[in-house]
Design an enzyme around this catalytic site. Structure first.
Site, PDB file in Angstrom:
ATOM      1  N   VAL A  32       0.882  -1.105   0.049  1.00 14.40           N
ATOM      2  CA  VAL A  32       0.008  -0.060  -0.026  1.00 14.40           C
ATOM      3  C   VAL A  32       0.899   1.232  -0.229  1.00 14.40           C
ATOM      4  O   VAL A  32       0.559   2.426  -0.627  1.00 14.40           O
ATOM      5  CB  VAL A  32      -1.127   0.012   1.120  1.00 14.40           C
ATOM      6  CG1 VAL A  32      -1.982  -1.035   0.983  1.00 14.40           C
ATOM      7  CG2 VAL A  32      -0.393  -0.044   2.463  1.00 14.40           C
ATOM      8  N   SER A  35       3.911   8.152   0.120  1.00 11.24           N
ATOM      9  CA  SER A  35       2.409   8.037   0.285  1.00 11.24           C
ATOM     10  C   SER A  35       1.862   6.717   0.170  1.00 11.24           C
ATOM     11  O   SER A  35       2.589   5.808   0.410  1.00 11.24           O
ATOM     12  CB  SER A  35       1.830   9.060  -0.926  1.00 11.24           C
ATOM     13  OG  SER A  35       0.577   9.379  -0.870  1.00 11.24           O
ATOM     14  N   ASN A  36       0.587   6.674  -0.304  1.00 10.60           N
ATOM     15  CA  ASN A  36       0.069   5.352  -0.682  1.00 10.60           C
ATOM     16  C   ASN A  36      -1.062   5.141  -1.705  1.00 10.60           C
ATOM     17  O   ASN A  36      -1.392   6.310  -2.168  1.00 10.60           O
ATOM     18  CB  ASN A  36      -0.606   4.859   0.671  1.00 10.60           C
ATOM     19  CG  ASN A  36      -1.731   5.711   1.254  1.00 10.60           C
ATOM     20  OD1 ASN A  36      -2.672   5.682   0.646  1.00 10.60           O
ATOM     21  ND2 ASN A  36      -1.548   6.196   2.226  1.00 10.60           N
ATOM     22  N   HIS A  37      -1.436   4.131  -1.875  1.00  9.95           N
ATOM     23  CA  HIS A  37      -2.383   3.845  -3.139  1.00  9.95           C
ATOM     24  C   HIS A  37      -3.845   4.526  -3.108  1.00  9.95           C
ATOM     25  O   HIS A  37      -4.808   4.049  -3.809  1.00  9.95           O
ATOM     26  CB  HIS A  37      -2.175   2.691  -3.608  1.00  9.95           C
ATOM     27  CG  HIS A  37      -0.848   1.981  -4.171  1.00  9.95           C
ATOM     28  ND1 HIS A  37      -0.456   2.810  -5.367  1.00  9.95           N
ATOM     29  CD2 HIS A  37      -0.095   1.414  -3.816  1.00  9.95           C
ATOM     30  CE1 HIS A  37       0.708   2.319  -5.582  1.00  9.95           C
ATOM     31  NE2 HIS A  37       1.232   1.475  -4.667  1.00  9.95           N
ATOM     32  N   ALA A  49      -6.478   7.128   4.085  1.00 11.68           N
ATOM     33  CA  ALA A  49      -5.453   6.098   4.307  1.00 11.68           C
ATOM     34  C   ALA A  49      -4.229   6.998   4.970  1.00 11.68           C
ATOM     35  O   ALA A  49      -3.237   7.823   4.264  1.00 11.68           O
ATOM     36  CB  ALA A  49      -4.986   5.339   3.240  1.00 11.68           C
TER      37      ALA A  49
END
Lengths: 235, 235
Positions: free
Chosen positions: A36, B40-42, B107
């Protein structure tokens, strides 16, 4: 006659690069930390996409190798989507042999996490650290080929822009470099406009430079390409 | 009569949450490493935006606090854009006092680089490491308030999903948690669809759970909100 007319309409507007294959990288790369999380950067890909559109308009066959970015592929351009720097290096390897010009416009991540874990990392500690290893230097590898294409680099810097670009041109044996100051938010990464300093080595081996004044990225792209064509023809 | 008709048209379709303020966080956060690089993240933000749209449709006053994502603000929703987890925590603090329901769907990056340098880091070494420190836990802080809103968390996991969600519900004293398996690329982060397990604590303090079958994120959003309204009314 109608058929010829339509064929004419579909032709590029100018044939400056007729018969030439231009390979362009664009956008950021993303380096996975786990499924992620990732490391990336603020490149929007707009400058590379503008270069691809302009090169196609100027008659080139264009391959655009793009990191993750939300942009429309310019008409007539072959696009290859990639995620990481390693993916991008592989995609470049596959098409570079017959390239006449290579433009490394992507903001390739310099480092990637040493090990990308396959399960999401749990936050159990107050601090954490990520070990990073260097990514392949796509631009330097292309310029170091036995029979290299005319290789153009970009230097997006926050300080001492022209000096750093000059060093990069020499160190990586580039034909030309386009430098811009990304500390100015009116130009650069997420802006529609750009302003550039172009540096190149002339026939006598001297480094020359010229300024491209602030303009839309599409205009800057065409100026860079016309400049490159002129230098390339003088070699 | 025409005026009443137009006012009617502009009303939410249902008043399940009439007079209630729902605060929703959505999307990823970005944690600066230097002026060009970030962690960061998805997360695409789609689930949080779907929740905001559904909550507004169900009659709530909605504040949507969004990390960087390229999505259109749902009609009638107040949007606050943020970048980092610290920004998001501050934006939540400013509006949380009068919130009836808080949905932490963003997230949020668990960690940020200890020092974000103001000049671009030069790649001079073969390896590098980034020291990370923990970000504020927005969800746990909201649930730990003296008079907390009905607090809903999300658990996006790649393995052992329901067990982890149950632990998070208990540890952070949440009213409800929605868990999904992001290792399945048909649902979750960048998909239009989602499937969820909802867990909550009933009046007797027992943890209950129910499944929401795979459906469009908009449908899942409405199901989560209707479920939350029912549990909240039973307290």
């Amino acid at each position: 006659a109608l058929r010829e007319f339509i064929v004419q309409l579909l032709q590029p507007s100018e044939a400056l690069f007729a018969g030439q294959h231009i390979v362009i990288t664009a956008g950021p790369t993303r380096e996975a930390i786990d499924p992620v999380r990732y490391l990336s950067n603020h490149s929007s890909g707009r400058m590379g996409f503008a270069l691809a559109a302009a090169a196609q308009q100027l008659g080139a066959q264009v391959t655009l190798i793009a990191g993750p970015c939300q942009l429309t592929t310019p008409a007539g351009v072959k696009r290859v989507d990639v995620v990481s720097a390693n993916d991008m290096a592989n995609a470049v390897d596959e098409v570079i042999a017959d390239a006449d010009i290579f433009i490394g416009c992507a903001a390739v991540a310099d480092y990637r996490p040493e090990i990308a874990v396959t399960q999401k990392i749990k936050k159990s500690q107050d601090t954490m650290h990520i070990e990073l290893v260097k990514n392949p230097d796509i631009l330097a590898k292309v310029a170091a080929r036995d029979n290299p294409p005319f290789t153009i680099g970009f230097a997006a810097e926050t300080h001492d822009v022209v000096n750093y670009a000059r060093g990069k041109l020499e160190r990586k044996h580039l034909a030309m470099i386009a430098a811009n100051d990304v500390s100015n938010s009116d130009i650069g990464f997420n802006s529609d406009d750009n302003a550039m300093t172009l540096l190149w080595r002339d026939n006598a081996g001297e480094i020359q430079q010229t300024q491209l004044a602030r303009a839309a990225k599409q205009t800057i792209a065409e100026q860079i390409l016309r400049h490159a064509a002129q230098i390339k023809n003088n070699y």
